[in-house]
Design a protein around this motif. Structure first.
Motif, PDB file in Angstrom:
ATOM      1  N   UNK A  33       0.858  -1.176   0.000  1.00 15.61           N
ATOM      2  CA  UNK A  33       0.000   0.000   0.000  1.00 15.61           C
ATOM      3  C   UNK A  33       0.902   1.237   0.000  1.00 15.61           C
ATOM      4  N   UNK A  34       0.424   2.308  -0.587  1.00 19.19           N
ATOM      5  CA  UNK A  34       1.180   3.561  -0.659  1.00 19.19           C
ATOM      6  C   UNK A  34       0.380   4.664   0.022  1.00 19.19           C
ATOM      7  N   UNK A  35       1.056   5.445   0.810  1.00 16.07           N
ATOM      8  CA  UNK A  35       0.400   6.568   1.469  1.00 16.07           C
ATOM      9  C   UNK A  35       1.162   7.857   1.241  1.00 16.07           C
ATOM     10  N   UNK A  36       0.451   8.961   1.286  1.00 16.17           N
ATOM     11  CA  UNK A  36       1.056  10.299   1.229  1.00 16.17           C
ATOM     12  C   UNK A  36       0.731  11.010   2.536  1.00 16.17           C
ATOM     13  N   UNK A  37       1.741  11.679   3.059  1.00 15.96           N
ATOM     14  CA  UNK A  37       1.612  12.331   4.356  1.00 15.96           C
ATOM     15  C   UNK A  37       2.214  13.726   4.295  1.00 15.96           C
ATOM     16  N   UNK A  38       1.795  14.565   5.222  1.00 14.79           N
ATOM     17  CA  UNK A  38       2.427  15.863   5.378  1.00 14.79           C
ATOM     18  C   UNK A  38       2.589  16.144   6.859  1.00 14.79           C
ATOM     19  N   UNK A  39       3.538  17.012   7.163  1.00 18.49           N
ATOM     20  CA  UNK A  39       3.894  17.270   8.550  1.00 18.49           C
ATOM     21  C   UNK A  39       2.983  18.323   9.144  1.00 18.49           C
ATOM     22  N   UNK A  77       6.613   1.351 -11.167  1.00 16.56           N
ATOM     23  CA  UNK A  77       7.055   1.308  -9.766  1.00 16.56           C
ATOM     24  C   UNK A  77       6.939   2.673  -9.097  1.00 16.56           C
ATOM     25  N   UNK A  78       5.849   3.357  -9.393  1.00 20.41           N
ATOM     26  CA  UNK A  78       5.694   4.750  -8.969  1.00 20.41           C
ATOM     27  C   UNK A  78       4.263   5.014  -8.484  1.00 20.41           C
ATOM     28  N   UNK A  79       4.173   5.820  -7.439  1.00 21.72           N
ATOM     29  CA  UNK A  79       2.887   6.301  -6.965  1.00 21.72           C
ATOM     30  C   UNK A  79       2.772   7.793  -7.237  1.00 21.72           C
ATOM     31  N   UNK A  80       1.538   8.283  -7.264  1.00 19.06           N
ATOM     32  CA  UNK A  80       1.310   9.676  -7.611  1.00 19.06           C
ATOM     33  C   UNK A  80       0.266  10.295  -6.677  1.00 19.06           C
ATOM     34  N   UNK A  81       0.377  11.597  -6.534  1.00 24.36           N
ATOM     35  CA  UNK A  81      -0.653  12.366  -5.839  1.00 24.36           C
ATOM     36  C   UNK A  81      -0.932  13.598  -6.685  1.00 24.36           C
ATOM     37  N   UNK A  82      -2.093  13.617  -7.303  1.00 32.64           N
ATOM     38  CA  UNK A  82      -2.520  14.763  -8.098  1.00 32.64           C
ATOM     39  C   UNK A  82      -3.282  15.708  -7.180  1.00 32.64           C
ATOM     40  N   UNK A  83      -2.871  16.973  -7.177  1.00 33.72           N
ATOM     41  CA  UNK A  83      -3.494  17.963  -6.297  1.00 33.72           C
ATOM     42  C   UNK A  83      -4.037  19.107  -7.139  1.00 33.72           C
ATOM     43  N   UNK A  84      -5.292  19.425  -6.955  1.00 33.59           N
ATOM     44  CA  UNK A  84      -5.901  20.550  -7.656  1.00 33.59           C
ATOM     45  C   UNK A  84      -6.510  21.502  -6.641  1.00 33.59           C
ATOM     46  N   UNK A  85      -6.855  22.702  -7.102  1.00 32.90           N
ATOM     47  CA  UNK A  85      -7.472  23.704  -6.235  1.00 32.90           C
ATOM     48  C   UNK A  85      -6.686  23.847  -4.937  1.00 32.90           C
ATOM     49  N   UNK A  86      -5.383  24.007  -5.080  1.00 31.44           N
ATOM     50  CA  UNK A  86      -4.520  24.071  -3.914  1.00 31.44           C
ATOM     51  C   UNK A  86      -4.770  25.336  -3.098  1.00 31.44           C
ATOM     52  N   UNK A  94       5.665  17.029   1.565  1.00 31.37           N
ATOM     53  CA  UNK A  94       4.856  15.836   1.333  1.00 31.37           C
ATOM     54  C   UNK A  94       5.758  14.608   1.260  1.00 31.37           C
ATOM     55  N   UNK A  95       5.395  13.611   2.035  1.00 28.85           N
ATOM     56  CA  UNK A  95       6.155  12.377   2.108  1.00 28.85           C
ATOM     57  C   UNK A  95       5.326  11.218   1.572  1.00 28.85           C
ATOM     58  N   UNK A  96       5.973  10.332   0.840  1.00 30.35           N
ATOM     59  CA  UNK A  96       5.299   9.089   0.503  1.00 30.35           C
ATOM     60  C   UNK A  96       5.865   7.977   1.379  1.00 30.35           C
ATOM     61  N   UNK A  97       5.058   6.960   1.567  1.00 26.36           N
ATOM     62  CA  UNK A  97       5.454   5.843   2.404  1.00 26.36           C
ATOM     63  C   UNK A  97       4.776   4.579   1.902  1.00 26.36           C
TER      64      UNK A  97
END
Length: 125
Positions: A33-39, A77-86, A94-97
């Protein structure tokens, strides 16, 4: 050695879009599983989005639901996080794990074993 490397961060204006990537090396993302995190100051790492190993299950923090989309490409072998309306509140590192599991995903940082170094996202007004 097993590594995760984030890329794609940068400076964007409020309302803009950005896609960050998480490339795995030394191991295959298949089965993880892949997750995205922020501090979050004083609170540790906040789960933003996660995706199961199969890609069929995703979960999002309420603050980003409808604006962020997590995806993965196991062939790359890659995960992505698409961000809109930032928004300015989205500014962060942003960290992936990854977490070795074939079942579901989690927004809880302690559940993850491999971490990248992070990529800075700055949203200016």
């Amino acid at each position: 050695q097993e590594h995760l490397v984030e890329s794609g961060g940068g400076l964007v204006q409020t309302g803009g879009s950005l896609r960050v990537s998480c490339a795995a090396s030394g191991f295959t993302l298949d089965g993880y599983a892949v997750g995205w995190f922020r501090q979050v100051p004083g609170k540790g790492r906040e789960g933003v989005a996660c995706i199961s190993a199969s890609g069929q299950t995703t979960d999002y923090a309420r603050s980003v639901e409808g604006r962020f989309t997590i995806s993965r490409d196991n062939a790359k072998n890659t995960g992505y996080l698409q961000m809109i309306d930032l928004k300015s509140d989205d500014s962060d590192v942003y960290y992936c794990a990854t977490r070795k599991t074939r079942w579901g995903c989690s927004l809880e940082a302690p559940n993850y074993t491999h971490w990248g170094q992070g990529t800075q996202v700055t949203v200016s007004s």
